[in-house]
Design a protein around this motif. Structure first.
Motif, PDB file in Angstrom:
ATOM      1  N   VAL A  91       0.834  -1.196   0.000  1.00  9.41           N
ATOM      2  CA  VAL A  91       0.000   0.000   0.000  1.00  9.41           C
ATOM      3  C   VAL A  91       0.875   1.255   0.000  1.00  9.41           C
ATOM      4  N   ALA A  92       1.895   1.263   0.859  1.00  5.08           N
ATOM      5  CA  ALA A  92       2.776   2.430   0.966  1.00  5.08           C
ATOM      6  C   ALA A  92       3.563   2.649  -0.321  1.00  5.08           C
ATOM      7  N   GLN A  93       4.089   1.569  -0.907  1.00  9.47           N
ATOM      8  CA  GLN A  93       4.907   1.706  -2.107  1.00  9.47           C
ATOM      9  C   GLN A  93       4.083   2.065  -3.335  1.00  9.47           C
ATOM     10  N   ALA A  94       2.820   1.675  -3.346  1.00  7.44           N
ATOM     11  CA  ALA A  94       1.961   2.075  -4.465  1.00  7.44           C
ATOM     12  C   ALA A  94       1.780   3.589  -4.474  1.00  7.44           C
ATOM     13  N   GLY A  95       1.708   4.189  -3.283  1.00  8.71           N
ATOM     14  CA  GLY A  95       1.700   5.644  -3.176  1.00  8.71           C
ATOM     15  C   GLY A  95       0.478   6.324  -3.760  1.00  8.71           C
ATOM     16  N   LEU A  96      -0.668   5.658  -3.763  1.00  8.75           N
ATOM     17  CA  LEU A  96      -1.892   6.226  -4.312  1.00  8.75           C
ATOM     18  C   LEU A  96      -2.886   6.510  -3.186  1.00  8.75           C
ATOM     19  N   ASP A  97      -3.929   7.265  -3.505  1.00  8.40           N
ATOM     20  CA  ASP A  97      -4.952   7.519  -2.495  1.00  8.40           C
ATOM     21  C   ASP A  97      -5.679   6.217  -2.169  1.00  8.40           C
ATOM     22  N   PRO A  98      -6.262   6.099  -0.967  1.00 12.40           N
ATOM     23  CA  PRO A  98      -6.867   4.833  -0.547  1.00 12.40           C
ATOM     24  C   PRO A  98      -7.955   4.313  -1.482  1.00 12.40           C
ATOM     25  N   HIS A 141       5.747   1.761 -12.325  1.00 12.65           N
ATOM     26  CA  HIS A 141       6.276   1.085 -11.137  1.00 12.65           C
ATOM     27  C   HIS A 141       5.194   0.807 -10.102  1.00 12.65           C
ATOM     28  N   GLN A 142       4.061   1.520 -10.188  1.00 15.13           N
ATOM     29  CA  GLN A 142       2.989   1.315  -9.214  1.00 15.13           C
ATOM     30  C   GLN A 142       2.141   0.089  -9.530  1.00 15.13           C
ATOM     31  N   GLU A 167      -1.379   5.223   6.128  1.00 11.43           N
ATOM     32  CA  GLU A 167      -0.532   6.362   5.765  1.00 11.43           C
ATOM     33  C   GLU A 167      -0.437   7.398   6.880  1.00 11.43           C
ATOM     34  N   ARG A 168      -1.280   7.284   7.892  1.00 12.33           N
ATOM     35  CA  ARG A 168      -1.279   8.259   8.983  1.00 12.33           C
ATOM     36  C   ARG A 168      -0.571   7.756  10.243  1.00 12.33           C
ATOM     37  N   VAL A 169      -0.669   6.469  10.542  1.00 13.73           N
ATOM     38  CA  VAL A 169      -0.091   5.968  11.795  1.00 13.73           C
ATOM     39  C   VAL A 169       0.969   4.890  11.584  1.00 13.73           C
ATOM     40  N   GLY A 170       1.145   4.428  10.347  1.00 16.05           N
ATOM     41  CA  GLY A 170       2.143   3.396  10.093  1.00 16.05           C
ATOM     42  C   GLY A 170       1.542   2.007  10.099  1.00 16.05           C
TER      43      GLY A 170
END
Length: 310
Positions: free
Chosen positions: A32-39, A217-218, A96-99
């Motif tokens: 999820v983090a590496q995709a870097g897109l909105d939820p 890359h996503q 993305e807010r708390v890890g």
């Protein structure tokens, strides 16, 4: 030469499958983090690739020929899809807010929401022991979340993430209750319906143009979320659960959050504090106490024996 898993004891294939799926799920936050897109966009593509993977699996196993639907079954399945897709959106927003570690650990108070919702909706009796374990779990939740006076007064982003995680856990508790009412529906079908709900509904909610603004890359991370963390993981779990006893499942389910904690530390260098670790231990203890029917005194005795061994 491949290993013949069919010759292992009946519970061993289930043990391996469930453990493997739990480890896979523990890596989901990295994808999820590496995709870097909105939820919303991330969940949409998870649904797309998850639906395709599960459909191929069901076609291979012949599940399309054996399932029959009623109106009630289909209606409940669609409702579970709305809850599940919403749960994914809130949980990915929390990551993305708390890890990864904190969000995953806090999310695992979900079984206690199931008990409370069951008591509220179906008037199921909770009892003193379960009430005590629920209180223990929510003390663990406060510690694991790392919420203190400074956090309450200053870090609104962090608190929003914790709030998103709790909303996600409540929504998943609703999914769990519906799944129990859908005993005649094969769980693979339920997953396909849930993903289909996301494929149909989320494009209307996604930020303008977000679904088309995906870089090369996503795509790998998005495919992984659908194939690994939805299709393959769910198929492994669904195949494993009938082969395992309740106590074994109660223990194995914590491979997921513990893997997430380890992955968050290894990949992003985010480690839990000792107080957060204590919170995790309380949540684990309370969940085992509820699932295995322990009295609170027995659970405390088990905890004391563990500390003595250390």
């Amino acid at each position: 030469m491949p290993t013949s898993i069919d010759r292992l004891p009946a519970s061993r294939p289930g043990l391996l499958a469930f453990s493997g799926a739990a480890v896979l799920m523990g890596t989901m936050g990295v994808f999820v983090a590496q995709a870097g897109l909105d939820p919303i966009t991330t969940v949409f593509y998870r649904c797309v690739f998850g639906l395709a993977t599960m459909a191929l699996y069901c076609a291979w196993k012949g599940y399309f020929r054996s399932q029959r639907f009623t109106r009630r079954m289909l209606g409940l399945a669609l409702l579970s899809g709305v809850l599940m897709v919403s749960q994914w959106v809130f949980f990915f927003g929390a990551l993305e807010r708390v890890g990864i570690a904190v969000a995953t650990v806090v999310f695992h108070v979900q079984p206690f929401w199931v008990i409370l919702l069951g008591a509220a909706i179906f008037r199921e009796r909770v009892g003193v022991a379960k009430s005590a374990w629920i209180c223990t779990a929510f003390v663990g939740l406060a510690l694991a979340a790392g919420i203190g006076w400074s956090t309450l007064s200053a870090d609104r982003t962090y608190l929003t993430g914790i709030g998103f995680t709790l909303v996600a856990s409540v929504l998943y508790a609703g999914v769990t209750l519906i799944a129990k009412a859908l005993g005649a529906l094969r769980p693979h079908w339920l997953t396909m319906i849930q993903c289909a709900v996301g494929v149909v509904s989320l494009p209307w909610l996604a930020p303008s143009g977000a679904l088309t603004q995906v870089n090369l890359h996503q795509w790998g991370w998005l495919v992984g979320l659908g194939v690994l963390h939805t299709g393959i993981s769910y198929a492994l779990i669904y195949g494993a659960v009938p082969k395992l006893s309740v106590p074994v499942i109660a223990v194995l389910q914590f491979i997921y959050p513990l893997t997430a904690v380890l992955v968050d530390w290894l990949v992003y260098g985010r480690a839990l504090t000792p107080l957060q670790g204590l919170g995790v231990a309380l949540i684990v203890l309370a969940s085992l106490g509820v699932n295995l029917g322990w009295s609170l005194t027995r659970g405390i005795g088990c905890a004391n024996r563990v500390r003595a061994l250390k």
